[in-house]
Write a protein that holds these residues in place. Structure first.
Motif, PDB file in Angstrom:
ATOM      1  N   UNK A  15       0.834  -1.190   0.000  1.00  0.00           N
ATOM      2  CA  UNK A  15       0.000   0.000   0.000  1.00  0.00           C
ATOM      3  C   UNK A  15       0.872   1.245   0.000  1.00  0.00           C
ATOM      4  N   UNK A  16       0.577   2.160  -0.907  1.00  0.00           N
ATOM      5  CA  UNK A  16       1.270   3.447  -0.968  1.00  0.00           C
ATOM      6  C   UNK A  16       0.229   4.535  -0.743  1.00  0.00           C
ATOM      7  N   UNK A  17       0.510   5.417   0.205  1.00  0.00           N
ATOM      8  CA  UNK A  17      -0.383   6.530   0.516  1.00  0.00           C
ATOM      9  C   UNK A  17       0.394   7.815   0.288  1.00  0.00           C
ATOM     10  N   UNK A  18      -0.207   8.728  -0.480  1.00  0.00           N
ATOM     11  CA  UNK A  18       0.429  10.016  -0.756  1.00  0.00           C
ATOM     12  C   UNK A  18      -0.458  11.111  -0.183  1.00  0.00           C
ATOM     13  N   UNK A  19       0.111  11.925   0.691  1.00  0.00           N
ATOM     14  CA  UNK A  19      -0.572  13.068   1.278  1.00  0.00           C
ATOM     15  C   UNK A  19      -0.013  14.318   0.615  1.00  0.00           C
ATOM     16  N   UNK A  20      -0.905  15.120   0.037  1.00  0.00           N
ATOM     17  CA  UNK A  20      -0.490  16.331  -0.662  1.00  0.00           C
ATOM     18  C   UNK A  20      -1.292  17.504  -0.123  1.00  0.00           C
ATOM     19  N   UNK A  21      -0.629  18.623   0.103  1.00  0.00           N
ATOM     20  CA  UNK A  21      -1.318  19.854   0.451  1.00  0.00           C
ATOM     21  C   UNK A  21      -0.881  20.925  -0.534  1.00  0.00           C
ATOM     22  N   UNK A  22      -1.812  21.785  -0.892  1.00  0.00           N
ATOM     23  CA  UNK A  22      -1.488  22.871  -1.810  1.00  0.00           C
ATOM     24  C   UNK A  22      -2.489  24.001  -1.621  1.00  0.00           C
ATOM     25  N   UNK A  23      -2.121  25.184  -2.072  1.00  0.00           N
ATOM     26  CA  UNK A  23      -3.054  26.294  -2.054  1.00  0.00           C
ATOM     27  C   UNK A  23      -4.001  26.114  -3.226  1.00  0.00           C
ATOM     28  N   UNK A  31      -6.258  19.546   0.631  1.00  0.00           N
ATOM     29  CA  UNK A  31      -5.557  18.409   1.218  1.00  0.00           C
ATOM     30  C   UNK A  31      -6.036  17.158   0.495  1.00  0.00           C
ATOM     31  N   UNK A  32      -5.097  16.372  -0.023  1.00  0.00           N
ATOM     32  CA  UNK A  32      -5.432  15.157  -0.761  1.00  0.00           C
ATOM     33  C   UNK A  32      -4.732  13.965  -0.129  1.00  0.00           C
ATOM     34  N   UNK A  33      -5.489  12.885   0.075  1.00  0.00           N
ATOM     35  CA  UNK A  33      -4.929  11.619   0.546  1.00  0.00           C
ATOM     36  C   UNK A  33      -5.276  10.582  -0.512  1.00  0.00           C
ATOM     37  N   UNK A  34      -4.261  10.063  -1.186  1.00  0.00           N
ATOM     38  CA  UNK A  34      -4.467   9.145  -2.310  1.00  0.00           C
ATOM     39  C   UNK A  34      -3.717   7.849  -2.053  1.00  0.00           C
ATOM     40  N   UNK A  35      -4.386   6.720  -2.320  1.00  0.00           N
ATOM     41  CA  UNK A  35      -3.733   5.420  -2.149  1.00  0.00           C
ATOM     42  C   UNK A  35      -3.808   4.626  -3.444  1.00  0.00           C
ATOM     43  N   UNK A  86     -17.395  20.405   1.730  1.00  0.00           N
ATOM     44  CA  UNK A  86     -17.657  18.974   1.877  1.00  0.00           C
ATOM     45  C   UNK A  86     -16.460  18.163   1.374  1.00  0.00           C
ATOM     46  N   UNK A  87     -16.312  16.964   1.907  1.00  0.00           N
ATOM     47  CA  UNK A  87     -15.312  16.017   1.408  1.00  0.00           C
ATOM     48  C   UNK A  87     -15.685  15.629  -0.016  1.00  0.00           C
ATOM     49  N   UNK A  88     -14.684  15.415  -0.850  1.00  0.00           N
ATOM     50  CA  UNK A  88     -14.895  14.880  -2.198  1.00  0.00           C
ATOM     51  C   UNK A  88     -14.015  13.647  -2.356  1.00  0.00           C
ATOM     52  N   UNK A  89     -14.521  12.676  -3.069  1.00  0.00           N
ATOM     53  CA  UNK A  89     -13.760  11.473  -3.361  1.00  0.00           C
ATOM     54  C   UNK A  89     -13.547  11.361  -4.865  1.00  0.00           C
ATOM     55  N   UNK A  90     -12.349  10.957  -5.259  1.00  0.00           N
ATOM     56  CA  UNK A  90     -12.035  10.582  -6.636  1.00  0.00           C
ATOM     57  C   UNK A  90     -11.559   9.147  -6.589  1.00  0.00           C
ATOM     58  N   UNK A  91     -11.822   8.408  -7.640  1.00  0.00           N
ATOM     59  CA  UNK A  91     -11.349   7.033  -7.660  1.00  0.00           C
ATOM     60  C   UNK A  91     -11.429   6.474  -9.073  1.00  0.00           C
ATOM     61  N   UNK A  92     -10.561   5.545  -9.340  1.00  0.00           N
ATOM     62  CA  UNK A  92     -10.624   4.722 -10.534  1.00  0.00           C
ATOM     63  C   UNK A  92     -10.542   3.292 -10.028  1.00  0.00           C
ATOM     64  N   UNK A  93     -11.628   2.555 -10.213  1.00  0.00           N
ATOM     65  CA  UNK A  93     -11.695   1.196  -9.682  1.00  0.00           C
ATOM     66  C   UNK A  93     -10.506   0.377 -10.169  1.00  0.00           C
ATOM     67  N   UNK A  95      -7.440   0.999  -9.396  1.00  0.00           N
ATOM     68  CA  UNK A  95      -6.240   1.833  -9.489  1.00  0.00           C
ATOM     69  C   UNK A  95      -5.933   2.639  -8.224  1.00  0.00           C
ATOM     70  N   UNK A  96      -6.923   3.411  -7.747  1.00  0.00           N
ATOM     71  CA  UNK A  96      -6.664   4.296  -6.607  1.00  0.00           C
ATOM     72  C   UNK A  96      -7.976   4.802  -6.017  1.00  0.00           C
ATOM     73  N   UNK A  97      -7.865   5.362  -4.830  1.00  0.00           N
ATOM     74  CA  UNK A  97      -8.927   6.144  -4.196  1.00  0.00           C
ATOM     75  C   UNK A  97      -8.276   7.395  -3.622  1.00  0.00           C
ATOM     76  N   UNK A  98      -8.983   8.507  -3.713  1.00  0.00           N
ATOM     77  CA  UNK A  98      -8.447   9.783  -3.242  1.00  0.00           C
ATOM     78  C   UNK A  98      -9.535  10.536  -2.485  1.00  0.00           C
ATOM     79  N   UNK A  99      -9.185  10.993  -1.293  1.00  0.00           N
ATOM     80  CA  UNK A  99     -10.062  11.828  -0.486  1.00  0.00           C
ATOM     81  C   UNK A  99      -9.532  13.244  -0.546  1.00  0.00           C
ATOM     82  N   UNK A 100     -10.420  14.191  -0.867  1.00  0.00           N
ATOM     83  CA  UNK A 100     -10.010  15.585  -1.012  1.00  0.00           C
ATOM     84  C   UNK A 100     -10.803  16.444  -0.044  1.00  0.00           C
ATOM     85  N   UNK A 101     -10.071  17.253   0.709  1.00  0.00           N
ATOM     86  CA  UNK A 101     -10.668  18.189   1.647  1.00  0.00           C
ATOM     87  C   UNK A 101     -10.135  19.571   1.294  1.00  0.00           C
ATOM     88  N   UNK A 102     -11.031  20.529   1.172  1.00  0.00           N
ATOM     89  CA  UNK A 102     -10.639  21.918   0.953  1.00  0.00           C
ATOM     90  C   UNK A 102     -11.122  22.712   2.157  1.00  0.00           C
TER      91      UNK A 102
END
Length: 114
Positions: A15-23, A31-35, A86-93, A95-102
């Motif tokens: 499992x690889x988890x990438x945490x990214x923050x950006x303006x 804030x993005x958490x993608x696995x 609100x939280x947003x989710x992106x995903x490609x079955x 491949x990955x799941x990503x939780x996005x918080x602004x």
């Protein structure tokens, strides 16, 4: 991150988890958490994102019960920062799941973050 660990282990066991923050703008932070886990199928993804936008967490089935943690976080974000955050989710079955918080930063809210 907890959901990535709980639901995200791929078949290869690595499992690889990438945490990214950006303006996102002068007044909001993304804030993005993608696995690299199995992801979320399209129908479930659309349902979860609708529920996050509409704050609909009636426990109708097992899938709903499993996402109550994100639902609680989503409600806290909306209480602190407003309905647009609100939280947003992106995903490609498969491949990955990503939780996005602004969230807002600086002085005032930014309605153009989505």
């Amino acid at each position: 991150m907890e959901n990535s660990i709980k639901h995200g282990f791929p078949a290869n066991g690595s499992l690889h988890i990438v945490l990214t923050t950006s303006l996102a703008s002068e007044r909001s932070v993304l804030i993005s958490i993608k696995d690299n886990g199995p992801g979320i199928e399209k129908t479930g993804l659309a349902s979860l994102n609708r529920r996050f936008r509409e704050s609909d967490y009636a426990p109708a089935d097992d899938q709903t019960r499993e996402s109550i943690g994100l639902g609680n976080i989503n409600e806290r974000l909306k209480l602190f920062y407003g309905e647009n955050y609100a939280i947003r989710l992106n995903s490609l079955e498969g491949e990955y799941a990503e939780t996005i918080v602004t969230i807002p930063c600086g002085n005032g809210e930014d309605d153009n973050h989505v």
